[in-house]
Design an enzyme around this catalytic site. Structure first.
Site, PDB file in Angstrom:
ATOM      1  N   ASP A  11       0.815  -1.220   0.000  1.00  0.00           N
ATOM      2  CA  ASP A  11       0.000   0.000   0.000  1.00  0.00           C
ATOM      3  C   ASP A  11       0.845   1.265   0.000  1.00  0.00           C
ATOM      4  OD1 ASP A  11      -1.812  -2.075   0.572  1.00  0.00           O
ATOM      5  OD2 ASP A  11      -3.146  -0.702   1.640  1.00  0.00           O
ATOM      6  N   SER A  15      -4.615  -7.966   5.336  1.00  0.00           N
ATOM      7  CA  SER A  15      -4.221  -6.660   5.836  1.00  0.00           C
ATOM      8  C   SER A  15      -3.707  -6.865   7.266  1.00  0.00           C
ATOM      9  CB  SER A  15      -5.429  -5.716   5.834  1.00  0.00           C
ATOM     10  OG  SER A  15      -5.119  -4.585   6.603  1.00  0.00           O
TER      11      SER A  15
HETATM   12  N1  ARG Z   1      -9.305  -3.070  13.946  1.00  0.00           N
HETATM   13  C1  ARG Z   1      -8.129  -2.736  14.641  1.00  0.00           C
HETATM   14  C2  ARG Z   1      -8.234  -1.345  15.193  1.00  0.00           C
HETATM   15  O1  ARG Z   1      -9.012  -0.567  14.724  1.00  0.00           O
HETATM   16  C3  ARG Z   1      -6.880  -2.919  13.804  1.00  0.00           C
HETATM   17  C4  ARG Z   1      -6.741  -2.021  12.603  1.00  0.00           C
HETATM   18  C5  ARG Z   1      -5.460  -2.192  11.798  1.00  0.00           C
HETATM   19  N2  ARG Z   1      -5.252  -3.537  11.416  1.00  0.00           N
HETATM   20  C6  ARG Z   1      -5.099  -4.041  10.187  1.00  0.00           C
HETATM   21  N3  ARG Z   1      -5.017  -5.321  10.040  1.00  0.00           N
HETATM   22  N4  ARG Z   1      -5.049  -3.274   9.128  1.00  0.00           N
HETATM   23  O2  ARG Z   1      -7.545  -0.992  16.112  1.00  0.00           O
END
Ligand code: ARG
Length: 401
Positions: A16, A177
């Protein structure tokens, strides 16, 4: 649009942000400085340097923030026993304010007029970044909200067109991700987007399946001083070294896995897999030492404000007066939270099995079933119960019970 002269990009070297780097150079036609923070994500950071060099970046910054991350962010949060929605140890949430502050600091240092991040328009991370990047003279560029790439598929097409290498996981597939640092690994996307589907084994990166963990439990001790962990198995360690050590121990025993559907601040529900081995041990240990060193009302007050404090961190309000006020209260409570906790790690669990403190409020003499030397008149209990029951008796009588 005012012309932007120089941008500092929060750059991991992953797909990304590699695409974002290219896109910024093309869209703004200006110099892009890359900033890569070492938060203990466990990846080599030199490949990020090589990729930035290949993309023509002149000023490449890679900074080791591990100690600052753990001592200035993770440990203060741990003092509160913070959990979002009862379960999430906030591993990604707590890292963003730190990265954003350093990003803005670097922008000032190199005279950049903008910072850029790779967080998408659907997530929490964009909010956390931008609520911490508060210098009005520095703009925030969030390419995911600006460009016309609308999906990961289109992202891959863009990468192909611009000859940006696309990483694949061990199985030759496009990766999940992933966000990783010393506190956790978080995995989202792909098949995990269906919460009815069981997560495949290969999402887990830093913990073994509890089923495959050793059949013999491991006993460890964690020492605390004023609310912060300072040693493991009697050995004093720096904050980052201590968390690294506990990640290793916990990971081997399958401690700290979490499969969670959570409510994002931006509005939707999302499903993620978290691995927080060291953090899970520390939460249990911290609660263990607090159990003997905190007064009851103090402990209960902490527990009342904890969900509010955790939500502030989740929502990105680390640099907010209300978070600082709650932090002051929490920190104040920790003055006597010192001592040692013994835990047993066994097939996915981290259980406190003993705790001791020179500042303990626990009185075996007071609680004992045997004869006690402390003046405790058993008759007092009778009046205590009678008065507590006074209104209950009136209420029950009125209700005919
Ligand atoms: N859902 C989690 C948060 O909001 C992790 C977000 C980032 N994680 C990721 N796999 N892109 O804190």
């Amino acid at each position: 649009m005012t012309k932007i002269e120089k941008i500092v990009l929060s750059y991991s070297g992953g797909l990304d942000t590699s695409i974002i780097l290219k896109w910024l150079q093309e869209t703004y036609g200006c110099e892009v400085v890359t900033f890569t923070a070492d938060l203990g994500q466990g990846e080599e950071l030199e490949p990020a340097r090589a990729k930035a060099e290949m993309a023509g970046v002149k000023d490449i910054r890679i900074v080791d923030l591990r100690e600052e991350f753990v001592s200035g962010f993770v440990f203060p949060m741990l003092r509160a026993n913070a959990l979002y929605e009862g379960q999430y140890l906030l591993g990604s949430s707590i890292a963003r304010p730190l990265i954003a502050r350093h990003l803005v600091g670097l922008a000032r240092e190199v005279g950049a007029d903008a910072v850029a991040h790779g967080a998408t328009g659907k997530g929490n991370d964009q909010i956390r970044f931008e609520l911490a990047a508060l210098d009005p003279s520095i703009k925030v560029i969030a390419p995911w909200r600006q460009w016309n790439i609308r999906s990961r598929m289109q992202l891959l097409e863009y990468a192909e067109k611009h000859r940006i290498p696309v990483p694949s996981d061990k199985r030759g597939e496009a990766p999940f991700s992933i966000d990783a640092n010393l506190l956790h690994t978080s995995t989202e996307g792909k098949s995990l987007e269906n919460p009815a589907e069981v997560a495949p084994d290969h999402v887990y990166q830093r913990t073994v399946d509890p089923v495959d963990a050793p059949d013999t439990p491991e006993i460890i001790t964690v020492g605390f001083e004023r609310g912060d962990p300072v040693s493991v198995n009697g050995k004093a360690m720096t904050p980052a070294a201590l968390l690294t050590e506990l990640n290793g121990l916990g990971g081997r025993h399958g401690v700290g896995r979490l499969d969670l559907v959570e409510n994002r601040f931006i509005g939707m529900k999302s499903r993620g897999i978290y691995e927080t081995p060291g953090g899970t041990i520390l939460l249990a240990a911290h609660r263990g030492i607090e159990s003997i060193t905190l007064d009851r009302a103090a402990a209960h007050l902490k527990d009342e404000i904890m969900p509010r404090y955790a939500e502030l961190i989740y929502n990105g309000f680390w640099f907010a007066p209300e978070r600082e006020m709650l932090q002051a209260l929490i920190d104040h409570s920790q003055a006597f939270v010192s001592g040692e906790v013994t835990l047993r790690l066994y097939k996915g669990s981290a259980s406190v099995i003993s705790r001791a403190s020179p500042c303990s409020l626990y009185s075996d003499d007071l609680v004992t079933f045997e004869e006690s030397t402390i003046a405790f008149d058993h008759h007092d209990a009778e009046g205590f119960i009678r008065l507590n029951g006074l209104r209950l008796r009136s209420w029950a009588a009125r209700n005919g019970r």
